[in-house]
Design a protein around this motif. Structure first.
Motif, PDB file in Angstrom:
ATOM      1  N   ARG A 240       0.835  -1.210   0.000  1.00 35.77           N
ATOM      2  CA  ARG A 240       0.000   0.000   0.000  1.00 35.77           C
ATOM      3  C   ARG A 240       0.869   1.259   0.000  1.00 35.77           C
ATOM      4  NH1 ARG A 240      -3.791   0.069   4.950  1.00 35.77           N
ATOM      5  NH2 ARG A 240      -4.855  -1.525   3.702  1.00 35.77           N
ATOM      6  N   HIS A 241       1.938   1.243   0.765  1.00 38.83           N
ATOM      7  CA  HIS A 241       2.761   2.452   0.917  1.00 38.83           C
ATOM      8  C   HIS A 241       4.042   2.405   0.086  1.00 38.83           C
ATOM      9  CE1 HIS A 241       0.146   4.092   4.008  1.00 38.83           C
ATOM     10  NE2 HIS A 241       0.146   2.916   4.596  1.00 38.83           N
ATOM     11  N   GLU A 242       4.142   1.398  -0.773  1.00 41.70           N
ATOM     12  CA  GLU A 242       5.271   1.288  -1.710  1.00 41.70           C
ATOM     13  C   GLU A 242       6.611   1.396  -0.986  1.00 41.70           C
ATOM     14  OE1 GLU A 242       4.156   4.473  -4.361  1.00 41.70           O
ATOM     15  OE2 GLU A 242       3.158   3.081  -5.727  1.00 41.70           O
ATOM     16  N   ALA A 243       6.768   0.563   0.019  1.00 43.79           N
ATOM     17  CA  ALA A 243       8.023   0.537   0.773  1.00 43.79           C
ATOM     18  C   ALA A 243       9.146   0.020  -0.122  1.00 43.79           C
ATOM     19  CB  ALA A 243       7.878  -0.356   1.999  1.00 43.79           C
ATOM     20  N   PRO A 244      10.381   0.462   0.112  1.00 40.30           N
ATOM     21  CA  PRO A 244      11.496  -0.014  -0.715  1.00 40.30           C
ATOM     22  C   PRO A 244      11.658  -1.529  -0.610  1.00 40.30           C
ATOM     23  CG  PRO A 244      12.158   1.846   0.647  1.00 40.30           C
ATOM     24  CD  PRO A 244      10.808   1.435   1.128  1.00 40.30           C
ATOM     25  N   ARG A 245      12.038  -2.139  -1.716  1.00 31.26           N
ATOM     26  CA  ARG A 245      12.225  -3.592  -1.738  1.00 31.26           C
ATOM     27  C   ARG A 245      13.391  -3.978  -0.832  1.00 31.26           C
ATOM     28  NH1 ARG A 245      14.895  -7.490  -4.822  1.00 31.26           N
ATOM     29  NH2 ARG A 245      16.022  -5.912  -6.025  1.00 31.26           N
ATOM     30  N   LEU A 246      13.202  -5.029  -0.054  1.00 34.08           N
ATOM     31  CA  LEU A 246      14.257  -5.510   0.828  1.00 34.08           C
ATOM     32  C   LEU A 246      15.263  -6.313   0.017  1.00 34.08           C
ATOM     33  CD1 LEU A 246      12.065  -6.644   3.862  1.00 34.08           C
ATOM     34  CD2 LEU A 246      13.328  -4.512   3.593  1.00 34.08           C
ATOM     35  N   LYS A 247      16.548  -5.968   0.167  1.00 35.68           N
ATOM     36  CA  LYS A 247      17.579  -6.608  -0.641  1.00 35.68           C
ATOM     37  C   LYS A 247      18.639  -7.235   0.255  1.00 35.68           C
ATOM     38  CE  LYS A 247      18.247  -2.757  -2.972  1.00 35.68           C
ATOM     39  NZ  LYS A 247      18.691  -1.736  -3.946  1.00 35.68           N
ATOM     40  N   ALA A 248      19.059  -8.453  -0.122  1.00 36.13           N
ATOM     41  CA  ALA A 248      20.152  -9.130   0.584  1.00 36.13           C
ATOM     42  C   ALA A 248      21.463  -8.378   0.322  1.00 36.13           C
ATOM     43  CB  ALA A 248      20.236 -10.568   0.100  1.00 36.13           C
ATOM     44  N   PRO A 249      22.487  -8.585   1.176  1.00 36.89           N
ATOM     45  CA  PRO A 249      22.519  -9.510   2.308  1.00 36.89           C
ATOM     46  C   PRO A 249      21.835  -8.927   3.539  1.00 36.89           C
ATOM     47  CG  PRO A 249      24.637  -8.399   2.100  1.00 36.89           C
ATOM     48  CD  PRO A 249      23.811  -7.951   0.937  1.00 36.89           C
ATOM     49  N   PHE A 250      21.288  -9.824   4.362  1.00 36.14           N
ATOM     50  CA  PHE A 250      20.612  -9.424   5.578  1.00 36.14           C
ATOM     51  C   PHE A 250      21.464  -9.789   6.791  1.00 36.14           C
ATOM     52  CE2 PHE A 250      17.164 -10.385   2.539  1.00 36.14           C
ATOM     53  CZ  PHE A 250      16.616  -9.119   2.458  1.00 36.14           C
ATOM     54  N   ASN A 251      21.460  -8.936   7.788  1.00 35.22           N
ATOM     55  CA  ASN A 251      22.139  -9.200   9.055  1.00 35.22           C
ATOM     56  C   ASN A 251      21.160  -9.971   9.935  1.00 35.22           C
ATOM     57  OD1 ASN A 251      23.515  -9.164  11.485  1.00 35.22           O
ATOM     58  ND2 ASN A 251      24.081  -6.993  11.365  1.00 35.22           N
ATOM     59  N   LEU A 252      21.071 -11.266   9.684  1.00 36.22           N
ATOM     60  CA  LEU A 252      20.045 -12.077  10.344  1.00 36.22           C
ATOM     61  C   LEU A 252      20.257 -12.136  11.859  1.00 36.22           C
ATOM     62  CD1 LEU A 252      19.708 -14.981   7.751  1.00 36.22           C
ATOM     63  CD2 LEU A 252      18.237 -12.976   8.013  1.00 36.22           C
ATOM     64  N   GLU A 253      21.517 -12.110  12.289  1.00 38.15           N
ATOM     65  CA  GLU A 253      21.794 -12.153  13.729  1.00 38.15           C
ATOM     66  C   GLU A 253      21.258 -10.892  14.418  1.00 38.15           C
ATOM     67  OE1 GLU A 253      25.589 -12.314  16.839  1.00 38.15           O
ATOM     68  OE2 GLU A 253      25.933 -12.494  14.679  1.00 38.15           O
ATOM     69  N   ALA A 254      21.549  -9.733  13.847  1.00 37.22           N
ATOM     70  CA  ALA A 254      21.061  -8.483  14.449  1.00 37.22           C
ATOM     71  C   ALA A 254      19.541  -8.410  14.365  1.00 37.22           C
ATOM     72  CB  ALA A 254      21.685  -7.277  13.742  1.00 37.22           C
ATOM     73  N   ARG A 255      18.973  -8.881  13.254  1.00 40.34           N
ATOM     74  CA  ARG A 255      17.515  -8.862  13.124  1.00 40.34           C
ATOM     75  C   ARG A 255      16.866  -9.782  14.153  1.00 40.34           C
ATOM     76  NH1 ARG A 255      14.772  -7.087   8.424  1.00 40.34           N
ATOM     77  NH2 ARG A 255      16.062  -5.756   7.097  1.00 40.34           N
ATOM     78  N   ALA A 256      17.486 -10.921  14.426  1.00 43.75           N
ATOM     79  CA  ALA A 256      16.949 -11.812  15.464  1.00 43.75           C
ATOM     80  C   ALA A 256      16.997 -11.123  16.824  1.00 43.75           C
ATOM     81  CB  ALA A 256      17.729 -13.123  15.491  1.00 43.75           C
ATOM     82  N   GLN A 257      18.124 -10.435  17.123  1.00 44.26           N
ATOM     83  CA  GLN A 257      18.228  -9.700  18.387  1.00 44.26           C
ATOM     84  C   GLN A 257      17.179  -8.597  18.473  1.00 44.26           C
ATOM     85  OE1 GLN A 257      22.223  -8.237  18.373  1.00 44.26           O
ATOM     86  NE2 GLN A 257      23.149 -10.220  18.817  1.00 44.26           N
ATOM     87  N   ALA A 258      16.784  -8.051  17.314  1.00 47.14           N
ATOM     88  CA  ALA A 258      15.801  -6.965  17.274  1.00 47.14           C
ATOM     89  C   ALA A 258      14.367  -7.472  17.266  1.00 47.14           C
ATOM     90  CB  ALA A 258      16.049  -6.081  16.053  1.00 47.14           C
TER      91      ALA A 258
END
Length: 271
Positions: A240-258
């Motif tokens: 709906r709000h046309e958010a920017p496309r998520l692109k790799a690489p992802f910091n999966l460890e930090a995202r898990a902590q978050a």
């Protein structure tokens, strides 16, 4: 002054140093007088409340994301432009945190305290980066900046669920992914200013994990309150709000902590 009106007053300030000082003073006062003024109900709104929001200096010149300067860390000018771009993000992040604390009525007390604490930490980040930029011979405003972070605040100003979904846990979460990549480049440069920048980015990354976690917490709280499935509704809001496309690489460890769930992390890893 009511803390949320104090947030609005700081939000409207155009001078970066004044905004930082007002934000830090507001939070210091709040911490010194906990619970004195309930924040869930905003003082009376007026039609002009959005006037002057957000307060920003004339410079940096705001351009499209594709028109900003080249920011190669392997030249002094490129490193300065890189630090300036992060400084610009942190300045906008002060504004978005103040806006979240001021704009949305009827939330629990902890919501406002969370966002004012975030504003205080973003102000600290801006100060660290701006001091570093000045040591490199530049100031905030010497390079261009783009408006991606604030434009999403504009899009979501009437929908707190969308704001929590698309600012902290989407746009700010991208910083968790990008920061280690920037640090790796700076370490290859191997100059004193590059190492100093890496140390500042360590502080910012640590704090931003907490900021994204707050976005995740309140997004899920709101979804539960409104009977929404967090993952399905996120997809709706993202489109709906046309958010920017998520692109790799992802910091999966930090995202898990978050606070991202295993299901969300698997979906990212699978693309």
């Amino acid at each position: 002054m009511h803390p949320r009106l104090g947030a609005l007053a700081a939000l409207r300030l155009t001078d970066p140093e004044q905004k930082v000082a007002a934000t830090r003073a507001l939070v210091a006062q709040l911490n010194a007088q906990p619970g004195e003024q309930p924040m869930s109900q905003h003082p009376v709104r007026t039609s002009g409340d959005d006037d002057g929001v957000p307060g920003r200096p004339e410079r940096p010149l705001r351009v499209s994301a594709t028109a900003v300067e080249k920011r190669s860390p392997f030249t002094p000018e490129g490193r300065a432009a890189l630090i300036h771009s992060i400084c610009h993000i942190e300045f906008n992040a002060i504004n978005l945190a103040l806006d979240a604390a001021w704009r949305f009525d009827g939330m629990p007390e902890d919501f406002y305290r969370d966002w004012l604490r975030i504003a205080d930490e973003e102000a600290q980040h801006f100060t660290l980066l701006h001091s570093h930029l000045q040591a490199m011979g530049h100031r905030y405003g010497d390079f261009t900046g783009h408006d991606g972070l604030w434009s999403m605040c504009e899009k979501t100003k009437d929908d707190i669920v969308a704001r929590m979904a698309l600012v902290p846990r989407t746009l700010e979460a991208r910083g968790l992914d990008a920061t280690p990549l920037i640090q790796a480049k700076l370490r290859r440069v191997n100059t004193a200013d590059a190492h100093a920048a890496c140390a500042i980015l360590d502080i910012i990354l640590r704090d931003e994990v907490g900021h994204v976690a707050i976005g995740n917490r309140w997004y899920r709280w709101l979804c539960e309150r409104e009977g929404l499935d967090p993952i399905a509704h996120y997809r709706v809001l993202y489109r709906r709000h046309e958010a920017p496309r998520l692109k790799a690489p992802f910091n999966l460890e930090a995202r898990a902590q978050a606070g991202f769930t295993d299901e969300e992390l698997r979906a990212l890893a699978q693309g």
